[in-house]
Design a protein around this motif. Structure first.
Motif, mmCIF file in Angstrom:
data_model
loop_
_atom_site.group_PDB
_atom_site.id
_atom_site.type_symbol
_atom_site.label_atom_id
_atom_site.label_comp_id
_atom_site.label_asym_id
_atom_site.label_seq_id
_atom_site.Cartn_x
_atom_site.Cartn_y
_atom_site.Cartn_z
ATOM 1 N N THR A 63 0.821 -1.206 0.000
ATOM 2 C CA THR A 63 0.000 0.000 0.000
ATOM 3 C C THR A 63 0.860 1.264 0.000
ATOM 4 O OG1 THR A 63 -1.675 -1.160 1.291
ATOM 5 C CG2 THR A 63 -1.840 1.227 1.205
ATOM 6 N N ASN A 64 0.485 2.206 -0.867
ATOM 7 C CA ASN A 64 1.153 3.508 -0.963
ATOM 8 C C ASN A 64 2.634 3.407 -1.327
ATOM 9 O OD1 ASN A 64 -1.121 5.164 -0.366
ATOM 10 N ND2 ASN A 64 -0.923 4.629 1.793
ATOM 11 N N CYS A 65 3.011 2.327 -1.998
ATOM 12 C CA CYS A 65 4.336 2.271 -2.629
ATOM 13 C C CYS A 65 4.178 2.926 -4.007
ATOM 14 C CB CYS A 65 4.823 0.833 -2.753
ATOM 15 S SG CYS A 65 5.195 0.046 -1.176
ATOM 16 N N SER A 66 4.070 4.243 -4.018
ATOM 17 C CA SER A 66 3.661 4.973 -5.222
ATOM 18 C C SER A 66 4.728 4.971 -6.311
ATOM 19 C CB SER A 66 3.279 6.411 -4.857
ATOM 20 O OG SER A 66 4.348 7.059 -4.195
ATOM 21 N N ARG A 67 5.960 4.593 -5.986
ATOM 22 C CA ARG A 67 7.019 4.529 -6.999
ATOM 23 C C ARG A 67 7.150 3.142 -7.623
ATOM 24 N NH1 ARG A 67 12.587 6.612 -4.924
ATOM 25 N NH2 ARG A 67 12.971 6.555 -7.180
ATOM 26 N N LEU A 68 6.439 2.185 -7.058
ATOM 27 C CA LEU A 68 6.531 0.813 -7.547
ATOM 28 C C LEU A 68 5.877 0.695 -8.920
ATOM 29 C CD1 LEU A 68 7.344 -2.135 -6.948
ATOM 30 C CD2 LEU A 68 5.099 -2.433 -5.883
ATOM 31 N N ARG A 69 6.627 0.225 -9.899
ATOM 32 C CA ARG A 69 6.119 0.079 -11.255
ATOM 33 C C ARG A 69 6.223 -1.351 -11.772
ATOM 34 N NH1 ARG A 69 4.690 4.246 -9.883
ATOM 35 N NH2 ARG A 69 4.800 6.300 -10.874
ATOM 36 N N PHE A 70 7.206 -2.097 -11.319
ATOM 37 C CA PHE A 70 7.515 -3.384 -11.948
ATOM 38 C C PHE A 70 7.440 -4.530 -10.950
ATOM 39 C CE2 PHE A 70 10.693 -6.605 -13.237
ATOM 40 C CZ PHE A 70 10.123 -6.992 -14.435
ATOM 41 N N ILE A 71 6.680 -5.560 -11.329
ATOM 42 C CA ILE A 71 6.649 -6.830 -10.606
ATOM 43 C C ILE A 71 6.960 -7.922 -11.620
ATOM 44 C CG2 ILE A 71 5.202 -8.457 -9.331
ATOM 45 C CD1 ILE A 71 3.605 -6.141 -8.264
ATOM 46 N N PRO A 72 7.965 -8.756 -11.372
ATOM 47 C CA PRO A 72 8.329 -9.782 -12.359
ATOM 48 C C PRO A 72 7.188 -10.755 -12.637
ATOM 49 C CG PRO A 72 10.048 -9.535 -10.692
ATOM 50 C CD PRO A 72 8.864 -8.758 -10.200
ATOM 51 N N ASN B 200 -2.815 2.443 -4.305
ATOM 52 C CA ASN B 200 -1.901 3.526 -4.650
ATOM 53 C C ASN B 200 -0.579 3.007 -5.212
ATOM 54 O OD1 ASN B 200 -1.719 6.333 -4.925
ATOM 55 N ND2 ASN B 200 -0.487 6.550 -3.084
ATOM 56 N N CYS B 201 -0.641 1.865 -5.893
ATOM 57 C CA CYS B 201 0.493 1.332 -6.654
ATOM 58 C C CYS B 201 0.134 1.408 -8.133
ATOM 59 C CB CYS B 201 0.771 -0.129 -6.288
ATOM 60 S SG CYS B 201 1.459 -0.361 -4.651
ATOM 61 N N PHE B 202 1.058 1.883 -8.942
ATOM 62 C CA PHE B 202 0.772 2.101 -10.363
ATOM 63 C C PHE B 202 1.593 1.114 -11.200
ATOM 64 C CE2 PHE B 202 0.390 6.052 -7.946
ATOM 65 C CZ PHE B 202 -0.964 6.314 -8.144
ATOM 66 N N ILE B 203 1.230 -0.138 -11.089
ATOM 67 C CA ILE B 203 1.969 -1.209 -11.738
ATOM 68 C C ILE B 203 1.703 -1.203 -13.241
ATOM 69 C CG2 ILE B 203 2.413 -3.699 -11.757
ATOM 70 C CD1 ILE B 203 3.086 -2.298 -9.130
ATOM 71 N N GLN B 204 2.746 -1.470 -14.015
ATOM 72 C CA GLN B 204 2.607 -1.604 -15.461
ATOM 73 C C GLN B 204 2.302 -3.072 -15.774
ATOM 74 O OE1 GLN B 204 6.387 -0.066 -16.803
ATOM 75 N NE2 GLN B 204 5.812 2.059 -16.430
ATOM 76 N N HIS C 288 -6.433 -19.122 -2.059
ATOM 77 C CA HIS C 288 -6.744 -18.781 -0.664
ATOM 78 C C HIS C 288 -7.017 -17.293 -0.477
ATOM 79 C CE1 HIS C 288 -5.617 -22.801 0.702
ATOM 80 N NE2 HIS C 288 -4.531 -22.698 -0.035
ATOM 81 N N LEU C 289 -6.986 -16.516 -1.555
ATOM 82 C CA LEU C 289 -7.113 -15.062 -1.443
ATOM 83 C C LEU C 289 -8.515 -14.664 -0.969
ATOM 84 C CD1 LEU C 289 -5.293 -12.562 -2.074
ATOM 85 C CD2 LEU C 289 -6.584 -12.349 -4.214
ATOM 86 N N THR C 290 -8.557 -13.876 0.110
ATOM 87 C CA THR C 290 -9.835 -13.384 0.647
ATOM 88 C C THR C 290 -9.915 -11.866 0.664
ATOM 89 O OG1 THR C 290 -9.033 -13.376 2.938
ATOM 90 C CG2 THR C 290 -10.070 -15.410 2.134
ATOM 91 N N THR C 291 -8.765 -11.183 0.556
ATOM 92 C CA THR C 291 -8.729 -9.722 0.676
ATOM 93 C C THR C 291 -7.844 -9.150 -0.423
ATOM 94 O OG1 THR C 291 -9.001 -9.869 3.075
ATOM 95 C CG2 THR C 291 -8.170 -7.794 2.198
ATOM 96 N N LEU C 292 -8.364 -8.145 -1.144
ATOM 97 C CA LEU C 292 -7.607 -7.565 -2.253
ATOM 98 C C LEU C 292 -7.855 -6.061 -2.336
ATOM 99 C CD1 LEU C 292 -5.882 -7.892 -4.850
ATOM 100 C CD2 LEU C 292 -8.020 -8.283 -6.093
ATOM 101 N N ASP C 293 -6.770 -5.300 -2.321
ATOM 102 C CA ASP C 293 -6.788 -3.876 -2.640
ATOM 103 C C ASP C 293 -5.944 -3.685 -3.890
ATOM 104 O OD1 ASP C 293 -8.275 -3.310 -0.425
ATOM 105 O OD2 ASP C 293 -6.722 -2.188 0.636
ATOM 106 N N ILE C 294 -6.504 -3.055 -4.921
ATOM 107 C CA ILE C 294 -5.721 -2.910 -6.156
ATOM 108 C C ILE C 294 -6.245 -1.753 -6.980
ATOM 109 C CG2 ILE C 294 -7.126 -4.458 -7.600
ATOM 110 C CD1 ILE C 294 -4.430 -5.630 -8.623
ATOM 111 N N MET C 295 -5.337 -1.092 -7.713
ATOM 112 C CA MET C 295 -5.675 -0.038 -8.665
ATOM 113 C C MET C 295 -5.255 -0.508 -10.050
ATOM 114 S SD MET C 295 -4.552 3.430 -6.635
ATOM 115 C CE MET C 295 -5.230 4.514 -7.882
ATOM 116 N N ILE C 296 -6.179 -0.444 -10.996
ATOM 117 C CA ILE C 296 -5.910 -0.859 -12.372
ATOM 118 C C ILE C 296 -6.237 0.337 -13.252
ATOM 119 C CG2 ILE C 296 -6.445 -2.534 -14.177
ATOM 120 C CD1 ILE C 296 -7.490 -4.373 -11.904
ATOM 121 N N GLN C 297 -5.227 1.079 -13.650
ATOM 122 C CA GLN C 297 -5.462 2.325 -14.373
ATOM 123 C C GLN C 297 -5.939 2.099 -15.800
ATOM 124 O OE1 GLN C 297 -1.681 4.531 -13.430
ATOM 125 N NE2 GLN C 297 -3.187 6.029 -12.716
ATOM 126 N N ASP C 298 -5.471 1.033 -16.426
ATOM 127 C CA ASP C 298 -5.841 0.732 -17.805
ATOM 128 C C ASP C 298 -6.764 -0.478 -17.810
ATOM 129 O OD1 ASP C 298 -6.074 0.190 -20.469
ATOM 130 O OD2 ASP C 298 -3.929 -0.070 -20.854
#
Length: 354
Positions: free
Chosen positions: A162-171, A188-192, A215-225
């Motif tokens: 959360t709020n890692c606003s400079r994070l762009r890349f996840i392999p 507040n992460c803007f992943i490409q 097993h995922l029960t909780t998700l926060d995510i921003m998808i700009q495109d």
């Protein structure tokens, strides 16, 4: 309330565990003597002005270390963690951990929770050595990309970005490797994001990888495109709590910090002409469970509720419609009113084009 609960828990814990702690906003000028440190089970310095850290914290019985520094970021020496090998919970804030965390961090093989909030981070591949890790939080840190090594933390149950606003890349394939993950916070992460079905694939992660997280029960995510939206993901049916923002018009509240502090199921959508997200099975699963729904820039929906979901909105409590000049009605005679029996609030902000 959270502060009261924390203080009570700390009081109870201190009866059974030797604890060194200070009040919030204290200035920590001097550390206890070595013979005292060796007896502590917990060290708790919440939101304190810490002048400096010792070269090595000699605490062989320590189980919990919480250091929240609100002064200038503190440099941590290479040997700092080598004298606390039984630590289970390590919670740091406001530390300088560049170009990488101290090598002695790898000695903490029993570590289950690692929080590096608001820290200066670059290469954190050393976390690969922490095989017992179940909770990893990098909230508000300035990390730019996640290392592939995090994908090897197969016991991880919670990842907070959360709020890692400079994070762009996840392999690619990192997220899908975390098969035990129960909570994923990326507000507040803007992943490409990559599009898995695209011919021009990159080494970036794709949202389709969420499908591996059974097993995922909780998700926060921003998808700009919205064109990178994953198709037909059944994992959305299992979500108990979520904040999912689709489109580039939404602003994330900086008060939301992960940790399932918000109990609602919130879905926000800004429509795009280039996608048919309305007809996606996974998206409709979210519509069926959403408690808070906000839509903007609707370009095709004349009757918004019916066209978005003909099955109705059985859980919907709050509906917000913004910037949708083509909207003619919200509910028409085609849609039985009982399908929206839970709605408590309606907000309209419809701006006509000039």
């Amino acid at each position: 309330m959270h502060d009261v609960v924390r203080d009570v828990a700390k009081s109870i814990a201190s009866r059974f565990h030797r604890t060194y702690s200070v009040k919030r906003y204290s200035e920590v000028k001097q550390w206890p003597m070595i013979d005292q440190l060796q007896k502590f089970h917990q060290i708790i310095l919440p939101w304190s002005y810490i002048n400096e850290l010792p070269e090595k914290l000699e605490c062989p019985e320590l189980r919990l270390l919480l250091l929240h520094n609100i002064g200038d970021n503190l440099k941590v020496s290479d040997e700092f963690f080598s004298g606390m090998r039984e630590v289970r919970v390590l919670d740091l804030y406001g530390m300088m951990l560049t170009p990488s965390p101290p090598p002695s961090l790898s000695f903490l093989t029993n570590l289950q929770t690692l929080t590096l909030g608001g820290c200066e981070l670059e290469d954190i591949s050393i976390v690969l050595e922490l095989k017992s890790l179940e909770i990893l939080s990098l909230e508000r840190s300035d990390i730019i990309q996640l290392p592939e090594e995090i994908g090897q933390l197969t016991n991880l149950r919670m990842l907070n970005l959360t709020n890692c606003s400079r994070l762009r890349f996840i392999p690619a394939n990192l997220i899908s490797s975390l098969t035990c993950l129960e909570e994923l916070y990326m507000g507040n992460c803007f992943i490409q994001w990559d599009v898995k079905r695209s011919k021009d694939q990159s080494n970036n992660a794709s949202l389709e990888e969420l499908g591996n997280l059974s097993h995922l029960t909780t998700l926060d995510i921003m998808i700009q495109d919205s064109s990178v939206w994953p198709m037909d993901l059944q994992v959305f049916a299992k979500l108990e709590r979520y904040n999912i923002f689709i489109g580039d018009v939404w602003k994330w509240s900086l008060e939301w910090a992960g940790g399932a502090s918000e109990s609602s199921r919130t879905l926000k959508l800004a429509e795009s002409k280039s996608t048919s997200i309305h007809s996606d099975y996974g998206f409709n699963l979210l519509l069926n469970s959403a408690e808070d729904l906000c839509v903007a820039q609707l370009q095709r929906a004349r009757g918004v509720l019916y066209e978005l979901n003909m099955e109705g909105f059985p859980q919907l409590k709050h509906l917000c419609i913004e910037d949708s000049s083509e909207l003619e009605c919200i509910v028409n005679s085609i849609v039985p009113s009982q399908k929206f029996s839970q709605v408590e609030a309606l907000t309209l902000d419809i701006r006509k084009q000039q």
